[in-house]
Design an enzyme around this catalytic site. Sequence first.
Site, PDB file in Angstrom:
ATOM      1  N   TYR A 126      13.067 -72.617   2.019  1.00  0.00           N
ATOM      2  CA  TYR A 126      12.424 -73.878   1.639  1.00  0.00           C
ATOM      3  C   TYR A 126      12.727 -75.026   2.602  1.00  0.00           C
ATOM      4  CZ  TYR A 126      12.029 -71.342  -2.758  1.00  0.00           C
ATOM      5  OH  TYR A 126      11.750 -70.394  -3.712  1.00  0.00           O
ATOM      6  N   HIS A 155       7.910 -79.923  -0.164  1.00  0.00           N
ATOM      7  CA  HIS A 155       8.691 -80.226  -1.368  1.00  0.00           C
ATOM      8  C   HIS A 155      10.118 -80.652  -1.014  1.00  0.00           C
ATOM      9  CE1 HIS A 155       8.286 -80.347  -5.614  1.00  0.00           C
ATOM     10  NE2 HIS A 155       8.843 -79.198  -5.932  1.00  0.00           N
ATOM     11  N   TYR A 215      18.000 -75.683  -7.837  1.00  0.00           N
ATOM     12  CA  TYR A 215      16.595 -75.730  -7.464  1.00  0.00           C
ATOM     13  C   TYR A 215      15.998 -77.027  -7.978  1.00  0.00           C
ATOM     14  CZ  TYR A 215      16.722 -71.153  -5.433  1.00  0.00           C
ATOM     15  OH  TYR A 215      17.013 -70.107  -4.606  1.00  0.00           O
TER      16      TYR A 215
END
Length: 186
Positions: free
Chosen positions: A13, A18, A59
């Site tokens: 990620y 994001h 997360y």
Amino acid sequence: MVVVGLGNPGPRYAFTRHNVGFLFLDFLKNKDWKTEKYFAWNKINLAGNEVALVKPLTYMNLSGLAMPHVLKFFSASLDDIIVVYDDVSLKLGKIRIRKKGSDGGHNGMKSIIQALGTQEIKRIRVGIGDKPEGMDLVNFVLGEFSDEEWIILNKVFEVMKEALEVILVEGIEKAMSIYNSLEVRA
């Protein structure tokens, strides 16, 4: 001041839309991060003030779990916190600074509001652009920035650093009046 950048941990990620909160903190200081159980942290000097930088290690959707630990670790109050996160409803090149508000559909901010029991949390929302028509929202926010988008994003990060300095010296209202109407272009 404690700047909490939101993102998802791990290399998968690292450079996604994001993770713009993490990316901004790395822009400010990309070395020598220390790790606690629920978050990674670092410190910088801005406008003559020591500023803590925090990346929750949960997360995104569980970002709030780290917040009580962050407050305790830094002996901080809610007024010391500024959360930085992505906003799909804002065009890339725009930021929105707010003193408080709802989660706006952002699950990381929703988790923080639930954990702290208040919407009175300062924040900087970072525009990541409109998702292309027909593209799934999850795929868009978990996608990476293009080279052209990185050019804009790096300029946005410079503006955000200035905005933090204004918040420290002149207050959040002044920063809102200066930066909420700006749009950074390549």
